[in-house]
Design a protein around this motif. Structure first.
Motif, mmCIF file in Angstrom:
data_model
loop_
_atom_site.group_PDB
_atom_site.id
_atom_site.type_symbol
_atom_site.label_atom_id
_atom_site.label_comp_id
_atom_site.label_asym_id
_atom_site.label_seq_id
_atom_site.Cartn_x
_atom_site.Cartn_y
_atom_site.Cartn_z
ATOM 1 N N MET A 149 2.664 -44.568 -6.641
ATOM 2 C CA MET A 149 2.010 -45.481 -5.701
ATOM 3 C C MET A 149 1.139 -44.695 -4.740
ATOM 4 S SD MET A 149 3.692 -48.457 -3.413
ATOM 5 C CE MET A 149 4.629 -47.379 -2.349
ATOM 6 N N THR A 150 -0.057 -45.193 -4.485
ATOM 7 C CA THR A 150 -0.985 -44.529 -3.573
ATOM 8 C C THR A 150 -1.265 -45.439 -2.403
ATOM 9 O OG1 THR A 150 -2.674 -45.391 -4.998
ATOM 10 C CG2 THR A 150 -2.185 -43.057 -5.221
ATOM 11 N N THR A 151 -1.468 -44.855 -1.252
ATOM 12 C CA THR A 151 -1.694 -45.703 -0.077
ATOM 13 C C THR A 151 -2.836 -45.200 0.780
ATOM 14 O OG1 THR A 151 -0.153 -44.440 1.237
ATOM 15 C CG2 THR A 151 0.729 -46.391 0.139
ATOM 16 N N ASN A 152 -3.484 -46.093 1.440
ATOM 17 C CA ASN A 152 -4.432 -45.761 2.494
ATOM 18 C C ASN A 152 -3.669 -45.795 3.813
ATOM 19 O OD1 ASN A 152 -6.747 -45.354 1.051
ATOM 20 N ND2 ASN A 152 -7.595 -47.403 1.414
ATOM 21 N N PRO A 153 -4.227 -45.241 4.867
ATOM 22 C CA PRO A 153 -3.535 -45.321 6.161
ATOM 23 C C PRO A 153 -3.322 -46.776 6.568
ATOM 24 C CG PRO A 153 -5.416 -43.825 6.260
ATOM 25 C CD PRO A 153 -5.481 -44.489 4.947
ATOM 26 N N GLN A 154 -2.163 -47.067 7.131
ATOM 27 C CA GLN A 154 -1.854 -48.438 7.573
ATOM 28 C C GLN A 154 -2.707 -48.810 8.782
ATOM 29 O OE1 GLN A 154 0.288 -50.818 6.725
ATOM 30 N NE2 GLN A 154 1.327 -49.857 5.024
ATOM 31 N N PRO A 155 -3.201 -50.030 8.859
ATOM 32 C CA PRO A 155 -3.937 -50.434 10.062
ATOM 33 C C PRO A 155 -2.976 -50.556 11.236
ATOM 34 C CG PRO A 155 -3.611 -52.309 8.603
ATOM 35 C CD PRO A 155 -3.058 -51.113 7.900
ATOM 36 N N GLU A 156 -3.545 -50.575 12.403
ATOM 37 C CA GLU A 156 -2.729 -50.748 13.611
ATOM 38 C C GLU A 156 -2.000 -52.097 13.528
ATOM 39 O OE1 GLU A 156 -2.294 -48.838 16.553
ATOM 40 O OE2 GLU A 156 -2.989 -47.360 15.088
ATOM 41 N N PRO A 157 -0.745 -52.142 13.928
ATOM 42 C CA PRO A 157 -0.064 -53.428 13.904
ATOM 43 C C PRO A 157 -0.744 -54.424 14.848
ATOM 44 C CG PRO A 157 1.259 -51.786 15.027
ATOM 45 C CD PRO A 157 0.109 -51.069 14.432
ATOM 46 N N VAL A 158 -0.715 -55.697 14.441
ATOM 47 C CA VAL A 158 -1.352 -56.728 15.256
ATOM 48 C C VAL A 158 -0.463 -57.033 16.444
ATOM 49 C CG1 VAL A 158 -2.172 -59.101 15.286
ATOM 50 C CG2 VAL A 158 -2.451 -57.701 13.235
ATOM 51 N N THR A 159 -0.987 -56.903 17.589
ATOM 52 C CA THR A 159 -0.186 -57.192 18.776
ATOM 53 C C THR A 159 -0.777 -58.336 19.598
ATOM 54 O OG1 THR A 159 -1.374 -55.484 19.934
ATOM 55 C CG2 THR A 159 0.762 -54.870 19.044
ATOM 56 N N ARG A 209 -8.098 -46.393 -8.952
ATOM 57 C CA ARG A 209 -8.862 -45.308 -8.311
ATOM 58 C C ARG A 209 -10.065 -45.866 -7.544
ATOM 59 N NH1 ARG A 209 -7.667 -42.264 -12.868
ATOM 60 N NH2 ARG A 209 -9.547 -42.970 -13.945
ATOM 61 N N ARG A 210 -10.772 -46.780 -8.185
ATOM 62 C CA ARG A 210 -11.967 -47.353 -7.558
ATOM 63 C C ARG A 210 -11.599 -48.179 -6.309
ATOM 64 N NH1 ARG A 210 -16.056 -46.960 -6.780
ATOM 65 N NH2 ARG A 210 -17.506 -48.418 -7.717
ATOM 66 N N LEU A 211 -10.519 -48.925 -6.431
ATOM 67 C CA LEU A 211 -10.144 -49.809 -5.310
ATOM 68 C C LEU A 211 -9.768 -49.005 -4.067
ATOM 69 C CD1 LEU A 211 -8.047 -52.564 -7.152
ATOM 70 C CD2 LEU A 211 -10.307 -52.813 -6.130
ATOM 71 N N LEU A 212 -9.157 -47.854 -4.288
ATOM 72 C CA LEU A 212 -8.707 -47.065 -3.139
ATOM 73 C C LEU A 212 -9.869 -46.438 -2.353
ATOM 74 C CD1 LEU A 212 -5.494 -45.455 -4.584
ATOM 75 C CD2 LEU A 212 -5.650 -46.824 -2.515
ATOM 76 N N GLU A 213 -11.062 -46.553 -2.904
ATOM 77 C CA GLU A 213 -12.225 -46.043 -2.173
ATOM 78 C C GLU A 213 -12.597 -46.959 -1.002
ATOM 79 O OE1 GLU A 213 -15.330 -45.646 -5.049
ATOM 80 O OE2 GLU A 213 -14.162 -44.230 -6.273
ATOM 81 N N PHE A 214 -12.046 -48.158 -0.991
ATOM 82 C CA PHE A 214 -12.425 -49.123 0.053
ATOM 83 C C PHE A 214 -11.398 -49.120 1.186
ATOM 84 C CE2 PHE A 214 -14.251 -50.449 -3.955
ATOM 85 C CZ PHE A 214 -15.591 -50.594 -3.612
ATOM 86 N N ASP A 215 -11.901 -49.129 2.412
ATOM 87 C CA ASP A 215 -10.974 -48.949 3.543
ATOM 88 C C ASP A 215 -10.079 -50.168 3.812
ATOM 89 O OD1 ASP A 215 -12.843 -50.648 4.510
ATOM 90 O OD2 ASP A 215 -13.326 -49.494 6.317
ATOM 91 N N ASP A 216 -10.441 -51.346 3.303
ATOM 92 C CA ASP A 216 -9.559 -52.509 3.524
ATOM 93 C C ASP A 216 -8.357 -52.489 2.592
ATOM 94 O OD1 ASP A 216 -11.747 -53.152 1.528
ATOM 95 O OD2 ASP A 216 -10.374 -54.830 1.174
ATOM 96 N N VAL A 217 -8.420 -51.677 1.541
ATOM 97 C CA VAL A 217 -7.294 -51.615 0.598
ATOM 98 C C VAL A 217 -6.289 -50.602 1.134
ATOM 99 C CG1 VAL A 217 -6.578 -51.051 -1.748
ATOM 100 C CG2 VAL A 217 -8.725 -52.277 -1.346
ATOM 101 N N ILE A 218 -5.119 -51.073 1.460
ATOM 102 C CA ILE A 218 -4.156 -50.171 2.091
ATOM 103 C C ILE A 218 -3.074 -49.700 1.113
ATOM 104 C CG2 ILE A 218 -4.488 -51.032 4.436
ATOM 105 C CD1 ILE A 218 -1.894 -52.657 4.003
ATOM 106 N N ARG A 219 -2.940 -50.383 0.006
ATOM 107 C CA ARG A 219 -1.911 -49.946 -0.946
ATOM 108 C C ARG A 219 -2.256 -50.475 -2.341
ATOM 109 N NH1 ARG A 219 2.580 -51.688 1.516
ATOM 110 N NH2 ARG A 219 3.083 -49.688 2.432
ATOM 111 N N VAL A 220 -2.082 -49.626 -3.326
ATOM 112 C CA VAL A 220 -2.267 -50.056 -4.719
ATOM 113 C C VAL A 220 -1.075 -49.543 -5.507
ATOM 114 C CG1 VAL A 220 -3.664 -49.893 -6.809
ATOM 115 C CG2 VAL A 220 -4.789 -49.970 -4.582
ATOM 116 N N ALA A 221 -0.400 -50.407 -6.180
ATOM 117 C CA ALA A 221 0.766 -49.997 -6.978
ATOM 118 C C ALA A 221 0.552 -50.445 -8.415
ATOM 119 C CB ALA A 221 2.028 -50.636 -6.414
#
Lengths: 332, 261
Positions: free
Chosen positions: A1-11, A268-280
């Motif tokens: 599993m590959t991940t992008n950095p998690q966005p800040e939690p919504v507060t 691989r292609r999807l992980l290039e986009f910053d809105d994608v935070i996780r691909v499994a």
């Protein structure tokens, strides 16, 4: 599993989204004054203090949230255990006169099955007090409005689920009510039927009628009205505009499953986009589970990617339990 | 009143074209069938006995309660089960109009079924030589009022039962064939608590053979037996009480809760 950095939690909630609904307006078409309804030890709705203004209002909540209980209270089918329900300025419980002004499309799929669609709608019009001639005219007009003219002489028992839903809508509108209450009206409809009913609800709103429509699917409500009441576990947890809810959903990971013929290349292609935070990649190596924080961007991008890379996308689905996540977020 | 007429007409149509009418028709055919079978082999003098025995036995004991169970018990509860009651109660009509309309529909169908069965039985027995004797002891005109008042009483009562209870069929069957079958046949004051007793009293008072039949069953033992008029008043009273309970209960109930969500 590959991940992008998690966005800040919504507060922060969007400014226009009110976690505490606005003060009750006693002149609103529907007013629930500290209403609770419990069934034995089970709470159906709990201390609801809200007024529903004119126009179209969506009642949104997951299954079991209390939407149907609320609708039954506002249509006088059940009596509140506590509090008062007023509709169009009158108390609704045991007040048959009010039904001249209310049209109800129930969630139950129940009919006198041997009646034709025309007989059914005409009968309900007659019960609403119209003469035989007027009832016939009205029934035909409403059947035409819900696109059932071609099937008006067929028995309701032989109708498809979508046709049954539409004939229920016709009977709800046949007496020209000021307030139309629709409990899950899109259930069982095909995409074309859904679009037609959505148009119909909007049309009712434009004609100046008050409409309360319940659903557990956000985008359905969104297509009908921008104004919603969110109900969860028997409480109104928020009231406001749909786009604010959408914003909250978009800030939460939206899970999408994709079936394609080259999952690794697509991942691989999807992980290039910053809105994608996780691909499994799923165990069968044929499916991807993607989490994105901007689903609209994601959906519009995937077809382009498929053309660009030549990857065959067989299926793309969303488990869409994000609404539940929003409710959790709101009630925290 | 339009609402009463509309619901009456629709209910009538449901009762006439529903499956339950087959059960009532079978019960109606039973005395006619028995008469057709045993009539030819019975001595001519016994024609009066078979007439009254079939009226007292099959009509009073079986057909009247069965008609009420089949038609009256489900007048409200069938609409609840089907989920169609909602369309009746969310229209601008007082709830009592639904109860009254349905009750009238029951009375119409029950009256028609009982009279048809009675006329059928009478016609079959009249084929036998010496059958004119039936009219001497009390023919259709003598027994019909008691049977119709019995059907009315059972109908009102079962309409009430069908409105009050969630599972009215069990209550109805126990009452019709347990309570009525038992109490109505036990000599003594407890018979006053059964509907069947008053129907028999009315038939007994109206026909000579009926009086003998009752004496044979120790129904009319001469002590504290109500008159035919008093019996008719009791039967009408039971009907009115049943309808009143049905209206009261129907007005208070929250039927949306009766269905599984």
């Amino acid at each position: 599993m590959t991940t992008n950095p998690q966005p800040e939690p919504v507060t922060m909630k969007p400014a226009t989204m009110k976690k505490t609904p606005a003060p009750v307006d006693p002149s609103a078409p529907v007013v629930l004054n500290h209403v609770s309804r419990w069934y034995g030890e089970v709470i159906g709705v709990n201390d609801i203090d809200v007024s529903i203004p004119g126009g179209v209002t969506g009642l949104l909540g997951p299954n079991g949230a209390g939407k149907t209980t609320l609708i039954r209270l506002m249509t006088g089918q059940i009596r509140p255990s506590k509090g008062e329900v007023r509709v169009l300025g009158e108390s609704v419980w045991n007040n048959p006169g009010i039904y001249r002004r209310i049209g109800l499309c129930p969630d139950l799929d129940s009919f006198w099955e041997t009646m034709t669609g025309y007989e059914f709608v005409r009968y309900t019009a007659r019960l609403a007090g119209y003469s035989a001639g007027d009832a016939s005219t009205r029934a035909l007009a409403q059947l035409d409005r819900v696109k059932l003219t071609h099937a008006k002489d067929r028995k309701v028992g032989g109708y498809s689920k979508g046709m049954r839903q539409r004939v229920k809508l016709a009977q709800a509108m046949v007496h020209d009510p000021e307030l139309v209450v629709l409990d899950e009206p899109l259930t069982g409809l095909d995409p074309v039927g859904r679009r037609e009913v959505i148009e119909l609800v909007r049309e009712l709103g434009e004609q100046g009628r008050h409409v309360v429509v319940s659903s557990h699917i956000l985008h359905e409500v969104e297509a009908m009205t921008p104004r919603i009441l969110l109900i969860h576990r028997g409480r109104i947890v928020a009231a406001g505009e749909v786009h604010d809810i959408r914003a909250m959903i978009d800030e939460h990971p939206h899970r999408i499953e994709i079936e394609c013929d080259d999952v690794r290349a697509l991942a691989r292609r999807l992980l290039e986009f910053d809105d994608v935070i996780r691909v499994a990649i799923e165990d069968d190596a044929k499916r991807l589970r993607v989490e994105t924080v901007r689903p609209d961007d994601f959906y519009s991008r995937v077809p382009e990617l498929a053309i660009e890379t030549g990857i065959g996308i067989e299926r793309m689905t969303s488990s869409d339990d994000n609404l539940e996540a929003v409710f959790h977020y709101l009630v925290k | 009143m339009t609402a009463v007429w509309l619901v009456f007409r629709h209910t009538l149509w449901q009762l006439v074209w529903g499956k339950k009418i087959l059960v009532v028709a079978a019960a109606a055919a039973l005395p006619i069938g028995i008469a057709a079978l045993v009539g030819p082999v019975l001595p001519d003098d016994d024609i009066q006995k078979i007439w009254i025995s079939l009226v007292m036995g099959v009509f009073v004991q079986l057909m009247l309660p069965l008609t009420a169970i089949a038609f009256a018990l489900g007048l409200i509860s069938d609409e609840v089960e089907r989920g169609t009651l909602l369309y009746l109660i969310t229209r601008p009509n007082a709830k009592w109009t639904v109860v009254v309309a349905k009750c009238l529909a029951y009375l119409a169908v029950a009256t028609a079924m009982i009279l048809l069965a009675l006329i059928g039985l009478y016609a079959v027995l009249r084929l036998k030589p010496g059958a004119a004797a039936i009219d001497e002891v009390g023919g259709i005109a003598a027994v019909a009022p008691a049977l119709l008042l019995g059907a009315i009483a059972y109908g009102g009562l079962f309409l009430g039962v069908g409105t009050v209870f969630r599972k009215p069929m069990i209550v109805g069957v126990i009452f019709a064939f347990g309570w009525e079958g038992l109490l109505g046949n036990i000599p003594g004051q407890t018979r006053l608590l059964s509907i069947v007793y008053y129907i028999r009293i009315m038939i007994g008072r109206a026909t000579n053979e009926g009086t003998r039949f009752m004496q044979g069953m120790h129904v009319d033992d001469g002590v504290g037996v109500p008159s035919a008029t008093a019996s008719a008043i009791v039967l009408i009273g039971i009907f009115l009480a049943g309808v009143a309970i049905a209206i009261w209960s129907f007005g208070r109930k929250q039927y949306a809760l009766s269905r599984v969500q």
